[in-house]
Design a protein around this motif. Structure first.
Motif, PDB file in Angstrom:
ATOM      1  N   ASP A  16       0.821  -1.205   0.000  1.00  0.00           N
ATOM      2  CA  ASP A  16       0.000   0.000   0.000  1.00  0.00           C
ATOM      3  C   ASP A  16       0.860   1.262   0.000  1.00  0.00           C
ATOM      4  O   ASP A  16       0.500   2.264  -0.608  1.00  0.00           O
ATOM      5  CB  ASP A  16      -0.947  -0.006   1.210  1.00  0.00           C
ATOM      6  CG  ASP A  16      -1.987  -1.106   1.097  1.00  0.00           C
ATOM      7  OD1 ASP A  16      -2.103  -1.693   0.001  1.00  0.00           O
ATOM      8  OD2 ASP A  16      -2.668  -1.402   2.096  1.00  0.00           O
ATOM      9  N   ALA A  50       1.985   1.687  -3.470  1.00  0.00           N
ATOM     10  CA  ALA A  50       0.853   2.120  -4.299  1.00  0.00           C
ATOM     11  C   ALA A  50       0.609   3.616  -4.135  1.00  0.00           C
ATOM     12  O   ALA A  50       0.349   4.330  -5.114  1.00  0.00           O
ATOM     13  CB  ALA A  50      -0.399   1.329  -3.922  1.00  0.00           C
ATOM     14  N   ALA A  51       0.724   4.094  -2.913  1.00  0.00           N
ATOM     15  CA  ALA A  51       0.517   5.526  -2.663  1.00  0.00           C
ATOM     16  C   ALA A  51       1.587   6.341  -3.400  1.00  0.00           C
ATOM     17  O   ALA A  51       1.301   7.415  -3.948  1.00  0.00           O
ATOM     18  CB  ALA A  51       0.565   5.807  -1.163  1.00  0.00           C
ATOM     19  N   ARG A  92       0.674   6.435  -7.032  1.00  0.00           N
ATOM     20  CA  ARG A  92      -0.452   7.347  -7.252  1.00  0.00           C
ATOM     21  C   ARG A  92       0.035   8.792  -7.239  1.00  0.00           C
ATOM     22  O   ARG A  92      -0.416   9.627  -8.040  1.00  0.00           O
ATOM     23  CB  ARG A  92      -1.524   7.098  -6.176  1.00  0.00           C
ATOM     24  CG  ARG A  92      -2.859   7.733  -6.469  1.00  0.00           C
ATOM     25  CD  ARG A  92      -3.940   7.282  -5.483  1.00  0.00           C
ATOM     26  NE  ARG A  92      -4.381   5.924  -5.736  1.00  0.00           N
ATOM     27  CZ  ARG A  92      -4.188   4.908  -4.912  1.00  0.00           C
ATOM     28  NH1 ARG A  92      -3.572   5.076  -3.756  1.00  0.00           N
ATOM     29  NH2 ARG A  92      -4.610   3.701  -5.225  1.00  0.00           N
ATOM     30  N   ASP A 136      -3.623  -2.994  -4.160  1.00  0.00           N
ATOM     31  CA  ASP A 136      -3.663  -1.626  -4.659  1.00  0.00           C
ATOM     32  C   ASP A 136      -2.401  -1.388  -5.482  1.00  0.00           C
ATOM     33  O   ASP A 136      -1.295  -1.740  -5.051  1.00  0.00           O
ATOM     34  CB  ASP A 136      -3.701  -0.667  -3.456  1.00  0.00           C
ATOM     35  CG  ASP A 136      -3.908   0.778  -3.868  1.00  0.00           C
ATOM     36  OD1 ASP A 136      -4.076   1.043  -5.080  1.00  0.00           O
ATOM     37  OD2 ASP A 136      -3.913   1.646  -2.975  1.00  0.00           O
ATOM     38  N   GLY A 138      -1.959   1.721  -7.128  1.00  0.00           N
ATOM     39  CA  GLY A 138      -1.801   3.159  -7.295  1.00  0.00           C
ATOM     40  C   GLY A 138      -2.779   3.702  -8.315  1.00  0.00           C
ATOM     41  O   GLY A 138      -2.763   4.892  -8.650  1.00  0.00           O
ATOM     42  N   GLN A 139      -3.656   2.853  -8.813  1.00  0.00           N
ATOM     43  CA  GLN A 139      -4.660   3.276  -9.798  1.00  0.00           C
ATOM     44  C   GLN A 139      -5.710   4.154  -9.129  1.00  0.00           C
ATOM     45  O   GLN A 139      -5.839   4.170  -7.903  1.00  0.00           O
ATOM     46  CB  GLN A 139      -5.337   2.051 -10.445  1.00  0.00           C
ATOM     47  CG  GLN A 139      -6.383   1.351  -9.591  1.00  0.00           C
ATOM     48  CD  GLN A 139      -5.788   0.362  -8.616  1.00  0.00           C
ATOM     49  OE1 GLN A 139      -4.656   0.487  -8.188  1.00  0.00           O
ATOM     50  NE2 GLN A 139      -6.578  -0.629  -8.230  1.00  0.00           N
ATOM     51  N   HIS A 140      -6.483   4.869  -9.953  1.00  0.00           N
ATOM     52  CA  HIS A 140      -7.562   5.702  -9.418  1.00  0.00           C
ATOM     53  C   HIS A 140      -8.898   4.969  -9.448  1.00  0.00           C
ATOM     54  O   HIS A 140      -9.752   5.204  -8.600  1.00  0.00           O
ATOM     55  CB  HIS A 140      -7.662   7.001 -10.218  1.00  0.00           C
ATOM     56  CG  HIS A 140      -6.387   7.799 -10.191  1.00  0.00           C
ATOM     57  ND1 HIS A 140      -5.506   7.834 -11.248  1.00  0.00           N
ATOM     58  CD2 HIS A 140      -5.832   8.544  -9.218  1.00  0.00           C
ATOM     59  CE1 HIS A 140      -4.467   8.601 -10.925  1.00  0.00           C
ATOM     60  NE2 HIS A 140      -4.643   9.040  -9.709  1.00  0.00           N
ATOM     61  N   SER A 194      -6.595  13.633  -4.833  1.00  0.00           N
ATOM     62  CA  SER A 194      -6.555  12.478  -5.716  1.00  0.00           C
ATOM     63  C   SER A 194      -7.763  11.603  -5.442  1.00  0.00           C
ATOM     64  O   SER A 194      -8.726  12.037  -4.822  1.00  0.00           O
ATOM     65  CB  SER A 194      -5.258  11.697  -5.501  1.00  0.00           C
ATOM     66  OG  SER A 194      -5.179  10.633  -6.430  1.00  0.00           O
ATOM     67  N   ARG A 195      -7.707  10.375  -5.863  1.00  0.00           N
ATOM     68  CA  ARG A 195      -8.821   9.473  -5.657  1.00  0.00           C
ATOM     69  C   ARG A 195      -8.312   8.051  -5.581  1.00  0.00           C
ATOM     70  O   ARG A 195      -7.372   7.690  -6.288  1.00  0.00           O
ATOM     71  CB  ARG A 195      -9.791   9.590  -6.833  1.00  0.00           C
ATOM     72  CG  ARG A 195     -11.066   8.857  -6.581  1.00  0.00           C
ATOM     73  CD  ARG A 195     -11.763   8.410  -7.830  1.00  0.00           C
ATOM     74  NE  ARG A 195     -13.041   7.797  -7.480  1.00  0.00           N
ATOM     75  CZ  ARG A 195     -13.189   6.492  -7.294  1.00  0.00           C
ATOM     76  NH1 ARG A 195     -12.171   5.664  -7.437  1.00  0.00           N
ATOM     77  NH2 ARG A 195     -14.372   5.994  -6.974  1.00  0.00           N
ATOM     78  N   ARG A 196      -8.929   7.265  -4.721  1.00  0.00           N
ATOM     79  CA  ARG A 196      -8.606   5.834  -4.651  1.00  0.00           C
ATOM     80  C   ARG A 196      -9.833   5.040  -5.063  1.00  0.00           C
ATOM     81  O   ARG A 196     -10.947   5.527  -4.969  1.00  0.00           O
ATOM     82  CB  ARG A 196      -8.245   5.447  -3.213  1.00  0.00           C
ATOM     83  CG  ARG A 196      -6.965   6.041  -2.719  1.00  0.00           C
ATOM     84  CD  ARG A 196      -6.630   5.432  -1.389  1.00  0.00           C
ATOM     85  NE  ARG A 196      -6.739   3.977  -1.467  1.00  0.00           N
ATOM     86  CZ  ARG A 196      -6.515   3.169  -0.451  1.00  0.00           C
ATOM     87  NH1 ARG A 196      -6.202   3.647   0.716  1.00  0.00           N
ATOM     88  NH2 ARG A 196      -6.630   1.862  -0.602  1.00  0.00           N
ATOM     89  N   PRO A 203     -12.603   3.528   1.347  1.00  0.00           N
ATOM     90  CA  PRO A 203     -11.296   4.073   1.698  1.00  0.00           C
ATOM     91  C   PRO A 203     -11.062   4.111   3.204  1.00  0.00           C
ATOM     92  O   PRO A 203      -9.933   4.072   3.651  1.00  0.00           O
ATOM     93  CB  PRO A 203     -11.318   5.484   1.103  1.00  0.00           C
ATOM     94  CG  PRO A 203     -12.747   5.781   0.808  1.00  0.00           C
ATOM     95  CD  PRO A 203     -13.423   4.469   0.588  1.00  0.00           C
TER      96      PRO A 203
END
Lengths: 275, 128
Positions: A44, A47-48, A51, A158, A160-162, A256-258, A263
């Motif tokens: 994670d 991934a962050a 992103r 995850d 790092g995609q939106h 941004s957006r997850r 979340p």
């Protein structure tokens, strides 16, 4: 104060040493430690980081997941055909073996990085990070990650995609969301693909697929389309355009957006004070 | 399917925490696992000894606590248990619920053993 004689125990920290406390010593000189940390926290973190890279360059990253053969690459080919002139697209391809899918994408004039995972059943954030280094993000508007064909494992990682988009093809059967709840719960959008086969497979009822999705407490939109005939493709392309416009405005404002899969879920489970 | 890689991630966390606490051995590991986490307890139990072999967690007892699937209804507010593929409110039947428990994949608790005594440090407060 030292850590040996007890002079460091104060009213403020004594609760940590009592039974159940984070630093409690159990019998036989054992020490009990409460951790409450997600096993995937390393992934994670990566991934962050991914992103943040994508956000800096105002790229929309969409993770496509499905079983093998549901039509992810065909959908990408049709999408490139329709949007390639207006949006700069790149693709990260995940497969156990071969560059076949990447070659199909490159044949459409779009850059594709192939990740061959060997026997790994999913992509993780570290693999995607490596692939991102092969792309010039400043020349990309829309990045697709075509995950390994698998309705189980990719949902847990995850990247790092939106947004997560999950494909369910008509020949697979309309009860897949009930059988693979972890995967379909992770979807921000569900695409019922190969809709041109619906007349031949009347046992597949799009309404039933959508009901199975709602049973997972998912509000994700559910669209039917056929990459072969182009039927239903317009709604998917609209979703992409609107989603991108929304995300770019968020990115420009520094946010941004997850993917929608709750979340706050991790915060719910992993209390504070974790290592 | 990816339980072995989860065990490798678990081992990394356990080793780091054990080192921070100067423990030479890990006696017990408690995981909390929900049915919607995507991982299966029996597979984790099988994969764990392979991942932990030769490490300071090799002999550790791996305890996996199952977390129930619980949803909170956004309409009526009830908190009810649910099946993993039917996350409907148990009170009013609405599908617009939030998951309260059931997707955990947590390292909850560790018991460390054979703790090395810390090299005594000088007291920071000045002697009288």
């Amino acid at each position: 104060m030292c850590d040996t004689c007890g002079c460091n125990i104060t009213d403020a920290n004594a609760h940590l040493l009592r039974p159940g406390g984070r630093l409690h010593q159990t019998g036989e000189g054992r020490e009990a430690v409460t951790v409450l940390r997600n096993l995937l926290s390393e992934n994670d973190r990566q991934a962050a980081h991914n992103r943040a890279h994508l956000d800096r360059h105002q790229v929309l990253a969409v993770n496509l997941m499905s079983s093998p053969g549901a039509g992810k690459t065909a959908l990408l080919e049709a999408t490139i055909e329709a949007l390639g002139d207006t949006l700069r697209i790149a693709v990260i391809e995940g497969d156990l073996e071969t560059e076949n899918d990447a070659e199909r994408i490159r044949a459409r004039g779009v850059e594709a990085i192939q990740i061959t995972t060997g026997s790994a059943c999913h992509l993780d954030a570290h693999m995607v990070h490596q692939a991102l280094h092969g792309l010039d993000l400043s020349t990309i508007d829309l990045l697709f990650v075509e995950n390994v064909g698998n309705l189980v494992c990719p949902a847990s990682f995850d990247l790092g995609q939106h947004y997560n988009v999950t494909l369910l093809s008509v020949p697979e059967g309309d009860d897949k969301p009930a059988k693979y709840p972890v995967m379909f719960r992770a979807a921000d959008l569900v695409l019922l693909t190969k809709a041109d086969l619906l007349p031949y497979l009347p046992e597949f009822q799009p309404g039933r697929a959508e009901r199975c999705l709602r049973d997972l407490a998912s509000a994700a939109p559910c669209l039917s389309l056929s990459a072969r005939t182009g039927e239903g493709l317009a709604a998917w392309l609209d979703w992409l355009r609107q989603t991108r416009a929304l995300l770019v405005s968020q990115q420009a404002a520094g946010s941004s957006r997850r993917p929608a899969i709750q979340p706050e879920g991790q915060a719910l489970h992993a209390g504070e004070g974790a290592f | 399917m990816h339980e072995y890689s989860l065990c490798i991630a678990l081992l990394g966390q356990v080793e780091r925490i054990a080192r921070d606490h100067r423990a030479r051995r890990v006696a017990r590991i408690l995981l909390r696992l929900g049915p919607l986490s995507g991982a299966e307890a029996p597979l984790l139990r099988h994969a764990w000894p392979l991942a932990a072999a030769g490490s300071l967690a090799a002999g550790a007892e791996l305890v996996i606590e199952a977390a129930p699937v619980v949803v909170r209804c956004t309409r009526c507010g009830a908190e009810t248990e649910a099946a993993p593929n039917r996350l409907l409110c148990g009170a009013c039947g609405d599908w617009r619920t939030r998951l309260v428990s059931g997707d955990e994949l947590l390292l909850a608790h560790l018991e460390l053993a054979d703790i090395e005594p810390e090299v005594p440090r000088a007291c920071a407060s000045p002697s009288p």
